[in-house]
Design a protein around this motif. Structure first.
Motif, PDB file in Angstrom:
ATOM      1  N   ASN A  11      -3.291   7.205   8.671  1.00 19.32           N
ATOM      2  CA  ASN A  11      -2.273   5.972   7.499  1.00 19.32           C
ATOM      3  C   ASN A  11      -3.225   4.878   7.920  1.00 19.32           C
ATOM      4  O   ASN A  11      -3.239   3.950   9.011  1.00 19.32           O
ATOM      5  N   GLU A  12      -3.682   3.225   7.139  1.00 21.89           N
ATOM      6  CA  GLU A  12      -3.605   2.685   7.276  1.00 21.89           C
ATOM      7  C   GLU A  12      -5.506   2.284   8.672  1.00 21.89           C
ATOM      8  O   GLU A  12      -4.537   1.448   8.988  1.00 21.89           O
ATOM      9  N   TRP A  59      -4.844   0.038   3.704  1.00 19.98           N
ATOM     10  CA  TRP A  59      -3.669  -0.971   3.899  1.00 19.98           C
ATOM     11  C   TRP A  59      -3.511  -1.966   1.915  1.00 19.98           C
ATOM     12  O   TRP A  59      -2.218  -1.998   1.705  1.00 19.98           O
ATOM     13  N   HIS A 116      -2.913   1.816  -0.460  1.00 20.93           N
ATOM     14  CA  HIS A 116      -1.430   0.766  -0.289  1.00 20.93           C
ATOM     15  C   HIS A 116      -1.304  -0.167  -1.453  1.00 20.93           C
ATOM     16  O   HIS A 116      -2.556  -0.963  -1.052  1.00 20.93           O
ATOM     17  N   TYR A 118       0.937  -3.815  -2.114  1.00 17.88           N
ATOM     18  CA  TYR A 118       1.620  -4.760  -1.832  1.00 17.88           C
ATOM     19  C   TYR A 118       1.376  -6.015  -1.961  1.00 17.88           C
ATOM     20  O   TYR A 118       0.431  -6.624  -1.963  1.00 17.88           O
ATOM     21  N   THR A 186       0.718   5.682  -2.338  1.00 15.17           N
ATOM     22  CA  THR A 186       1.781   5.967  -2.251  1.00 15.17           C
ATOM     23  C   THR A 186       2.433   5.395  -0.748  1.00 15.17           C
ATOM     24  O   THR A 186       3.329   5.282   0.303  1.00 15.17           O
ATOM     25  N   GLU A 187       2.505   4.035  -0.748  1.00 13.09           N
ATOM     26  CA  GLU A 187       3.170   3.054  -0.549  1.00 13.09           C
ATOM     27  C   GLU A 187       3.444   1.596  -1.303  1.00 13.09           C
ATOM     28  O   GLU A 187       2.003   0.585  -1.493  1.00 13.09           O
ATOM     29  N   TYR A 188       4.148   1.472  -2.064  1.00 12.41           N
ATOM     30  CA  TYR A 188       4.415  -0.170  -2.648  1.00 12.41           C
ATOM     31  C   TYR A 188       5.877  -0.588  -2.269  1.00 12.41           C
ATOM     32  O   TYR A 188       6.972  -0.382  -2.104  1.00 12.41           O
ATOM     33  N   ASN A 189       5.446  -2.180  -2.762  1.00  8.65           N
ATOM     34  CA  ASN A 189       7.034  -2.265  -2.863  1.00  8.65           C
ATOM     35  C   ASN A 189       7.100  -4.046  -3.534  1.00  8.65           C
ATOM     36  O   ASN A 189       6.282  -4.824  -3.256  1.00  8.65           O
ATOM     37  N   THR A 218       5.080   6.354  -4.158  1.00  5.42           N
ATOM     38  CA  THR A 218       5.890   6.330  -3.278  1.00  5.42           C
ATOM     39  C   THR A 218       6.680   4.962  -2.961  1.00  5.42           C
ATOM     40  O   THR A 218       5.456   4.317  -2.202  1.00  5.42           O
ATOM     41  N   TRP A 220       8.014   2.245  -0.574  1.00  3.46           N
ATOM     42  CA  TRP A 220       8.131   2.140   1.110  1.00  3.46           C
ATOM     43  C   TRP A 220       9.544   1.174   1.068  1.00  3.46           C
ATOM     44  O   TRP A 220       9.636   0.489   0.589  1.00  3.46           O
ATOM     45  N   ASP A 221      10.339   1.413   2.001  1.00  2.29           N
ATOM     46  CA  ASP A 221      11.968   1.033   2.041  1.00  2.29           C
ATOM     47  C   ASP A 221      12.214   1.074   1.060  1.00  2.29           C
ATOM     48  O   ASP A 221      12.473  -0.170   0.277  1.00  2.29           O
TER      49      ASP A 221
END
Length: 362
Positions: A11-12, A59, A116, A118, A186-189, A218, A220-221
């Motif tokens: 991860n990252e 990341w 990922h 953001y 697999t991470e975004y928000n 997916t 995140w949070d």
């Protein structure tokens, strides 16, 4: 076979010497990232050939182009690790190395290009809704996922790639370096999930993911079950409370102003229903005039489901609309709303749904 379905190759890694400096004080470079992927990817496939492997789980924007060694050097004009690898951006190089492994060993050890993302605008990702300016920024920021005409409004605008267009860029990287690899974020928000503003952004993002053919994502949070952000998912995955879902087969749709009324459409393969999602990002009601191209003569109606700032506790089942014999219809979208139209192709007067191309003209 039949065990863990997905594996992420850590991860990252770009941030290891910051986030895990107690056990990993040294930055990661191109070669180590490749070598670890070879070792662990091969081990996973040896144990379970059906497992899907994701990597390199970077990341964000800087890590797509440079390594941790480059970042630690602070020399962005002459990044030492990247220059030592032919000045090839990290994602390109990584995919080339994974392709080379398969060519030499006959086994694909990377199934998904995993990044990922953001939005880097102040107050957007992982934050509450914020003031009006922040809310408007959040709704514009989704354009970085796809729009080649949109210059990012964060520090990314000052980099060598100020136009992110993330998902098309991911497809380009794959097509140029390792065809057949799937894509994953697999991470975004986008933040604001406690507010209608975050729900609008999330509904827009889900539509973009489908239209741009992203294979997996997916959040995140995630929101709590009763927050507005959760209703954005329900509009696609359980809009009637009985498990009815948005379509799974893409249909082309356009809006004259995607930044105001964002439109996404798809056919549901299980029953042929045509579903059209419209996100009104404005703080005022908007009349949308639909035009249906390749429309079969006659009238057809659509069931309507809507989630809006008028009632944040439920998805409303609204009155149906009728499409006239010329294939047009009008609808007034509530301010700050997500509206789903469901067309039944079993109606003898329904559109030819394989060629159903809605566009909002006003």
């Amino acid at each position: 076979a039949g065990g863990v379905r997905y594996y992420a190759l850590d991860n990252e890694p770009f941030l290891w010497n910051y986030t895990h400096r107690d056990v990993r004080p040294e930055p990661v470079g191109y070669d180590e990232l490749r070598d670890k992927a070879y070792t662990y990817g091969a081990a996973i496939k040896s144990a379970d050939a059906g497992a899907k492997v994701f990597g390199p789980a970077l990341w964000g924007a800087t890590a797509y182009y440079y390594s941790g060694i480059d970042a630690a050097s602070g020399n962005w004009d002459n990044p030492p690790d990247r220059l030592a690898h032919g000045d090839v951006p990290l994602v390109d190089w990584y995919l080339q190395q994974m392709r080379q492994y398969e060519q030499q060993n006959g086994t694909r050890i990377l199934d998904y290009l995993d990044l990922h993302y953001y939005p880097q605008n102040s107050g957007v990702a992982l934050q509450t809704a914020g003031d009006l300016a922040t809310q408007q920024m959040r709704l514009r920021a989704t354009r970085s996922l796809w729009d080649a005409t949109y210059t990012d409004e964060s520090w990314i605008a000052n980099t060598t790639e100020p136009v992110m267009r993330l998902i098309p860029r991911m497809r380009d990287w794959v097509n140029q370096n390792y065809p057949g690899t799937k894509t994953a974020v697999t991470e975004y928000n986008y933040g604001g999930l406690e507010h209608i503003n975050g729900a609008l952004a999330q509904a827009d993002v889900l539509g973009i993911f489908g239209r741009e053919n992203l294979d997996l994502a997916t959040l995140w949070d995630p929101p709590t079950i009763n927050q507005p952000g959760a209703f954005a998912f329900r509009m696609y995955r359980n809009y009637d409370g009985n498990g009815a879902v948005f379509g799974d087969q893409y249909l082309r749709s356009t809006s004259q102003n995607q930044g105001q009324l964002a439109v996404y459409s798809a056919k549901r393969s299980s029953d042929g229903m045509v579903t059209v999602m419209v996100v009104n990002k404005s703080m005022a009601s908007v009349q949308g005039d639909f035009t249906f191209v390749n429309y079969a003569a006659g009238l057809s109606s659509a069931e309507i489901y809507q989630y809006s700032a008028d009632d944040l506790r439920t998805i409303r089942h609204e009155n149906s609309i009728v499409i006239n014999q010329h294939g047009t219809a009008s609808y007034v979208f509530r301010a700050n709303s997500i509206t789903l139209f469901v067309f039944d192709p079993t109606d003898s007067n329904a559109p030819i749904y394989d060629l159903f191309l809605p566009s909002i003209t006003k």
